[in-house]
Design an enzyme around this catalytic site. Structure first.
Site, PDB file in Angstrom:
ATOM      1  CE  LYS A 174      63.436 -18.583 -12.828  1.00  0.00           C
ATOM      2  NZ  LYS A 174      63.875 -17.301 -12.381  1.00  0.00           N
ATOM      3  NE  ARG A 205      33.777 -13.016  -7.537  1.00  0.00           N
ATOM      4  CZ  ARG A 205      33.685 -12.044  -6.629  1.00  0.00           C
ATOM      5  NH1 ARG A 205      34.260 -12.192  -5.460  1.00  0.00           N
ATOM      6  NH2 ARG A 205      33.008 -10.939  -6.879  1.00  0.00           N
ATOM      7  CG  ASP A 233      37.883  -6.823  -9.339  1.00  0.00           C
ATOM      8  OD1 ASP A 233      38.836  -7.189  -8.627  1.00  0.00           O
ATOM      9  OD2 ASP A 233      36.692  -7.067  -9.061  1.00  0.00           O
ATOM     10  NE  ARG A 270      38.951  16.727  -0.842  1.00  0.00           N
ATOM     11  CZ  ARG A 270      39.615  17.320  -1.818  1.00  0.00           C
ATOM     12  NH1 ARG A 270      39.622  16.785  -3.031  1.00  0.00           N
ATOM     13  NH2 ARG A 270      40.272  18.450  -1.599  1.00  0.00           N
ATOM     14  CB  ALA A 271      35.650  14.627  -6.818  1.00  0.00           C
ATOM     15  CB  VAL A 312      30.591  16.425  -1.701  1.00  0.00           C
ATOM     16  CG1 VAL A 312      30.153  17.516  -0.717  1.00  0.00           C
ATOM     17  CG2 VAL A 312      29.879  15.115  -1.406  1.00  0.00           C
ATOM     18  NE  ARG A 344      60.748 -24.290   0.999  1.00  0.00           N
ATOM     19  CZ  ARG A 344      61.104 -24.071   2.250  1.00  0.00           C
ATOM     20  NH1 ARG A 344      60.995 -22.873   2.769  1.00  0.00           N
ATOM     21  NH2 ARG A 344      61.565 -25.053   2.990  1.00  0.00           N
ATOM     22  CG  ASP A 370      30.594  -5.810 -13.317  1.00  0.00           C
ATOM     23  OD1 ASP A 370      30.742  -5.912 -12.078  1.00  0.00           O
ATOM     24  OD2 ASP A 370      30.755  -6.761 -14.093  1.00  0.00           O
ATOM     25  CG  ASP A 387      35.892  -5.900 -13.316  1.00  0.00           C
ATOM     26  OD1 ASP A 387      35.767  -4.728 -12.907  1.00  0.00           O
ATOM     27  OD2 ASP A 387      35.279  -6.857 -12.812  1.00  0.00           O
ATOM     28  NE  ARG A 437      29.653  -7.406  -2.097  1.00  0.00           N
ATOM     29  CZ  ARG A 437      30.546  -7.224  -3.039  1.00  0.00           C
ATOM     30  NH1 ARG A 437      30.187  -6.909  -4.273  1.00  0.00           N
ATOM     31  NH2 ARG A 437      31.833  -7.351  -2.788  1.00  0.00           N
ATOM     32  CB  SER A 444      27.502  -0.638  -8.379  1.00  0.00           C
ATOM     33  OG  SER A 444      28.010  -1.351  -7.282  1.00  0.00           O
ATOM     34  NE  ARG A 493      67.918 -20.481 -17.150  1.00  0.00           N
ATOM     35  CZ  ARG A 493      66.679 -20.023 -17.245  1.00  0.00           C
ATOM     36  NH1 ARG A 493      65.775 -20.686 -17.918  1.00  0.00           N
ATOM     37  NH2 ARG A 493      66.355 -18.896 -16.651  1.00  0.00           N
ATOM     38  N   GLY A 550      32.092  -3.922  -3.687  1.00  0.00           N
ATOM     39  CA  GLY A 550      33.333  -3.992  -2.905  1.00  0.00           C
ATOM     40  C   GLY A 550      33.961  -2.611  -2.784  1.00  0.00           C
ATOM     41  CB  THR A 566      35.795  -2.201  -8.922  1.00  0.00           C
ATOM     42  OG1 THR A 566      36.271  -3.541  -8.769  1.00  0.00           O
ATOM     43  CG2 THR A 566      35.879  -1.849 -10.398  1.00  0.00           C
ATOM     44  CD  GLU A 614      60.457 -16.306 -11.768  1.00  0.00           C
ATOM     45  OE1 GLU A 614      59.577 -16.114 -10.913  1.00  0.00           O
ATOM     46  OE2 GLU A 614      61.563 -15.738 -11.737  1.00  0.00           O
TER      47      GLU A 614
END
Ligand code: ATP
Length: 319
Positions: A213, A171, A127, A21-22, A24, A162, A103, A129, A72, A105, A211, A11, A125, A187
């Site tokens: 809210k 995921r 994520d 860039r860094a 290269v 609401r 991960d 993770d 992918r 990759s 109360r 992704g 990524t 909340e």
């Protein structure tokens, strides 16, 4: 002259361009020839590889997505397919590769490293993770995108009194949901790493309503359930009118934050430094604001863990 290649995979994440860039610029600064592989592992197999010059990575540090494109390539798990990819690098005299991705990759990168291409991984990524780094490239940008969306949703939640359920990416990892929940004053935060008792969530909302809210925000990571399912689950226990918002792919795009650009620049350059010192089979990362490297084996040793302290705090602050 040493030749290295760079690709982006999995992704896309904001800051991948800054990392490319860094790689290269640091490479050329050190007298290395740098080649760009287009469309991730798919491009490696299809021989979609081009030598990059300083100007090719100009004007991209501020852009989201990836100029090298990402793809992918499920067939990359096949040794014969990887053989083709390796041959495409070797015929150009390229012996080293920087893989910017998540991960999945990294698993491809680990295989390539075992099979003769010196490989270093850079965590790209949203994520957050990946073991061996406190932050991944793109996480800060995605977090800020979500927080901005939650702030806007809160205006409506408050005005219409609401409960809003906001579904965010994640995921298997709840970092985006947790951090966005804390930053957005949600909340309730539902993450895949922790069992969610919806009955208890419903009871807390009910107590809050009693109360006085009138609105509340629930952030749910997609790996737990969808926002619509969350609404349905809540209605099994309380009579409540909810609105759902699925942020979707807007979380992955956009220009990278300053933090992500700096992180990407540091990690991209560090990956080149490691390869020049003949260190490979590692992923780079940042831990306690220091550049670190972790072998792919160790990265995969344990599954990613949530910051339990932050999760506890989120509960304490949302009473
Ligand atoms: P994100 O976390 O953002 O989804 P990712 O890098 O985890 O990024 P994946 O789709 O899991 O994304 O993996 C990217 C690519 O890595 C795959 O399309 C495939 O080409 C390669 N890959 C994944 N797992 C393996 C494996 N076990 N062996 C070889 N290659 C792999």
């Amino acid at each position: 002259m040493k030749k290295i290649a760079v690709l982006t995979s999995g992704g896309d994440s904001p800051g991948m361009n800054a990392a490319v860039r860094a790689v290269v610029r640091k490479g050329i600064y050190e007298g290395v020839e740098v080649h760009g592989v287009y469309q991730g592992y798919q491009g490696l197999v299809n021989d979609n590889i081009k030598k990059l010059e300083l100007g090719d990575v100009g004007d991209i540090i501020q852009r989201g997505g990836t100029k090298l494109y990402s793809a992918r390539c499920p067939e990359f798990i096949e040794p014969d397919v990887r053989k083709k990819a390796i041959a495409n690098l070797q015929k150009r005299g390229i012996d080293s590769l920087v893989v910017i991705g998540g991960d999945g990759s990294y698993r491809g990168a680990q295989r390539l490293n075992e099979e003769g291409i010196k490989t270093v991984g850079v965590p790209g990524t949203i994520d957050n993770d990946i073991n061996g780094t406190d932050y991944t490239i793109g996480f800060d940008t995605a977090l800020n995108t979500i927080v901005d969306a939650v702030d806007r949703i809160r205006d409506t939640a408050t005005s219409h009194e609401r409960t809003f359920i906001v579904e965010v990416m994640g995921r298997d990892a709840g970092d985006l949901a947790l951090w966005a929940g804390v930053a957005g004053g949600a909340e309730t935060i539902l993450i895949p790493e922790s069992h969610s008792d919806i009955k208890e969530v419903a009871e807390r909302i009910e107590t809050g309503m009693k109360r006085g809210k009138k609105h509340s925000i629930i952030i749910v990571a997609e790996g737990v359930m969808t926002a619509a399912q969350c609404g349905e689950e809540l209605r099994k226990y309380i009579n409540i009118d909810t609105r759902e918002s699925v942020l979707g792919h807007m979380q992955r795009g956009g220009k990278p934050t300053g933090s992500d650009r700096v992180l990407a620049s540091r990690l991209g350059a560090y990956a080149v430094e490691l390869l020049l010192n003949d260190v490979h089979g590692h992923a780079v990362g940042i831990e306690d604001n220091r550049l670190t490297r972790t072998s792919f084996d160790r990265v995969f040793e344990e599954s990613h863990r949530i910051d339990e302290g932050l999760f506890r705090l989120s509960k304490e602050l949302s009473i």
